[in-house]
Write a protein that holds these residues in place. Sequence first.
Motif, PDB file in Angstrom:
ATOM      1  N   GLY A  44       2.274   7.456  23.460  1.00 19.63           N
ATOM      2  CA  GLY A  44       1.526   8.480  24.179  1.00 19.63           C
ATOM      3  C   GLY A  44       0.295   8.942  23.417  1.00 19.63           C
ATOM      4  N   ARG A  45      -0.115   8.175  22.448  1.00 22.52           N
ATOM      5  CA  ARG A  45      -1.299   8.445  21.620  1.00 22.52           C
ATOM      6  C   ARG A  45      -1.591   7.185  20.828  1.00 22.52           C
ATOM      7  NH1 ARG A  45       1.264  12.793  17.481  1.00 22.52           N
ATOM      8  NH2 ARG A  45      -0.502  12.398  16.169  1.00 22.52           N
ATOM      9  N   GLN A  46      -2.713   7.158  20.121  1.00 23.06           N
ATOM     10  CA  GLN A  46      -3.038   5.965  19.341  1.00 23.06           C
ATOM     11  C   GLN A  46      -2.035   5.764  18.212  1.00 23.06           C
ATOM     12  OE1 GLN A  46      -7.105   5.983  17.945  1.00 23.06           O
ATOM     13  NE2 GLN A  46      -7.744   4.874  19.753  1.00 23.06           N
ATOM     14  N   PHE A  47      -1.603   4.523  18.059  1.00 23.97           N
ATOM     15  CA  PHE A  47      -0.732   4.167  16.943  1.00 23.97           C
ATOM     16  C   PHE A  47      -1.541   4.307  15.661  1.00 23.97           C
ATOM     17  CE2 PHE A  47       1.265   1.415  13.877  1.00 23.97           C
ATOM     18  CZ  PHE A  47       2.615   1.501  14.156  1.00 23.97           C
ATOM     19  N   PRO A  48      -1.062   5.084  14.697  1.00 25.54           N
ATOM     20  CA  PRO A  48      -1.819   5.246  13.455  1.00 25.54           C
ATOM     21  C   PRO A  48      -1.741   3.971  12.609  1.00 25.54           C
ATOM     22  CG  PRO A  48       0.260   6.419  13.328  1.00 25.54           C
ATOM     23  CD  PRO A  48       0.165   5.864  14.711  1.00 25.54           C
ATOM     24  N   LEU A  49      -2.868   3.559  12.102  1.00 25.12           N
ATOM     25  CA  LEU A  49      -2.944   2.322  11.310  1.00 25.12           C
ATOM     26  C   LEU A  49      -3.482   2.631   9.917  1.00 25.12           C
ATOM     27  CD1 LEU A  49      -4.483   0.068  14.074  1.00 25.12           C
ATOM     28  CD2 LEU A  49      -2.190  -0.163  13.104  1.00 25.12           C
ATOM     29  N   PRO A  50      -3.154   1.780   8.941  1.00 24.72           N
ATOM     30  CA  PRO A  50      -3.735   1.966   7.604  1.00 24.72           C
ATOM     31  C   PRO A  50      -5.253   1.808   7.663  1.00 24.72           C
ATOM     32  CG  PRO A  50      -1.908   0.400   7.539  1.00 24.72           C
ATOM     33  CD  PRO A  50      -2.211   0.671   8.983  1.00 24.72           C
ATOM     34  N   THR A  51      -5.958   2.670   6.947  1.00 26.09           N
ATOM     35  CA  THR A  51      -7.413   2.557   6.880  1.00 26.09           C
ATOM     36  C   THR A  51      -7.845   1.773   5.652  1.00 26.09           C
ATOM     37  OG1 THR A  51      -7.526   4.697   5.772  1.00 26.09           O
ATOM     38  CG2 THR A  51      -7.821   4.681   8.168  1.00 26.09           C
ATOM     39  N   ALA A  52      -6.955   1.618   4.684  1.00 26.10           N
ATOM     40  CA  ALA A  52      -7.261   0.847   3.476  1.00 26.10           C
ATOM     41  C   ALA A  52      -7.121  -0.645   3.784  1.00 26.10           C
ATOM     42  CB  ALA A  52      -6.312   1.235   2.346  1.00 26.10           C
ATOM     43  N   PRO A  53      -7.885  -1.462   3.082  1.00 27.89           N
ATOM     44  CA  PRO A  53      -7.765  -2.906   3.297  1.00 27.89           C
ATOM     45  C   PRO A  53      -6.365  -3.409   2.919  1.00 27.89           C
ATOM     46  CG  PRO A  53      -9.633  -2.385   1.857  1.00 27.89           C
ATOM     47  CD  PRO A  53      -8.883  -1.123   2.072  1.00 27.89           C
ATOM     48  N   LEU A  54      -5.878  -4.364   3.697  1.00 31.11           N
ATOM     49  CA  LEU A  54      -4.595  -5.005   3.426  1.00 31.11           C
ATOM     50  C   LEU A  54      -4.851  -6.410   2.885  1.00 31.11           C
ATOM     51  CD1 LEU A  54      -2.635  -4.075   6.684  1.00 31.11           C
ATOM     52  CD2 LEU A  54      -2.536  -2.949   4.447  1.00 31.11           C
ATOM     53  N   PRO A  55      -3.860  -6.977   2.193  1.00 27.49           N
ATOM     54  CA  PRO A  55      -4.003  -8.388   1.795  1.00 27.49           C
ATOM     55  C   PRO A  55      -4.160  -9.269   3.035  1.00 27.49           C
ATOM     56  CG  PRO A  55      -2.158  -7.350   0.656  1.00 27.49           C
ATOM     57  CD  PRO A  55      -2.623  -6.385   1.713  1.00 27.49           C
ATOM     58  N   LEU A  56      -4.587 -10.497   2.826  1.00 28.57           N
ATOM     59  CA  LEU A  56      -4.785 -11.437   3.920  1.00 28.57           C
ATOM     60  C   LEU A  56      -3.520 -11.542   4.776  1.00 28.57           C
ATOM     61  CD1 LEU A  56      -6.563 -13.547   5.322  1.00 28.57           C
ATOM     62  CD2 LEU A  56      -5.616 -15.244   3.752  1.00 28.57           C
ATOM     63  N   THR A  57      -3.683 -11.338   6.080  1.00 26.14           N
ATOM     64  CA  THR A  57      -2.566 -11.376   7.023  1.00 26.14           C
ATOM     65  C   THR A  57      -2.549 -12.721   7.725  1.00 26.14           C
ATOM     66  OG1 THR A  57      -2.740  -8.995   7.367  1.00 26.14           O
ATOM     67  CG2 THR A  57      -1.575 -10.243   9.043  1.00 26.14           C
ATOM     68  N   ARG A  58      -1.386 -13.346   7.759  1.00 26.61           N
ATOM     69  CA  ARG A  58      -1.227 -14.613   8.469  1.00 26.61           C
ATOM     70  C   ARG A  58      -0.963 -14.374   9.950  1.00 26.61           C
ATOM     71  NH1 ARG A  58       2.166 -18.715   4.820  1.00 26.61           N
ATOM     72  NH2 ARG A  58       0.862 -20.242   5.841  1.00 26.61           N
ATOM     73  N   TRP A  59      -0.106 -13.396  10.270  1.00 28.87           N
ATOM     74  CA  TRP A  59       0.135 -13.005  11.656  1.00 28.87           C
ATOM     75  C   TRP A  59       0.736 -11.611  11.678  1.00 28.87           C
ATOM     76  CZ3 TRP A  59       3.725 -16.065   9.186  1.00 28.87           C
ATOM     77  CH2 TRP A  59       5.056 -15.694   9.271  1.00 28.87           C
TER      78      TRP A  59
END
Length: 160
Positions: A44-59
């Motif tokens: 019912g609102r935006q899913f909060p996401l990390p704002t810091a860079p993450l390591p390379l994501t495969r999927w």
Amino acid sequence: MLRAWGGGPRKRPPSASHGPGACGVGSVAVEPLEGIAMADALLGRQFPLPTAPLPLTRWTEVQAIGDAVEVEWNLDDTREGAPGRLALLVSAADVETQLPESPVTTRGPVAVRTAPLPEAQESLRPVTELLWEDDGLWLRLTAQGPWEHETLLMLAAGVR
């Protein structure tokens, strides 16, 4: 606003077991979602996401777990010492720990637990879990692999 698990309306610390129906391992059905917009709709609102860079994501995987939503980043662990996975579960209801047997420490408003997971492949051990409440949501960040606690706390602090 981040709140410590001991403050506000919370009736028990994150170390408590919440019984059947809570957002824990094996307690509720998991349903794959098409993407982050479906996660937004369920919350019912935006899913909060990390704002810091993450390591390379495969999927990534986006899934409903009961009334909660989880985004899982499966990371490129092909380099020695690279972590393998990061998952962020978000719910309007209290979230239970996946590591009830592990000792809990608190770092400000965040409850932190770590378990060795000796049966997992190297890039998925140990597992570290952070639990906290922010802006009316309960959050659980689960990191598998060789993560520094300070890095995970920085990621948690940047979830928006």
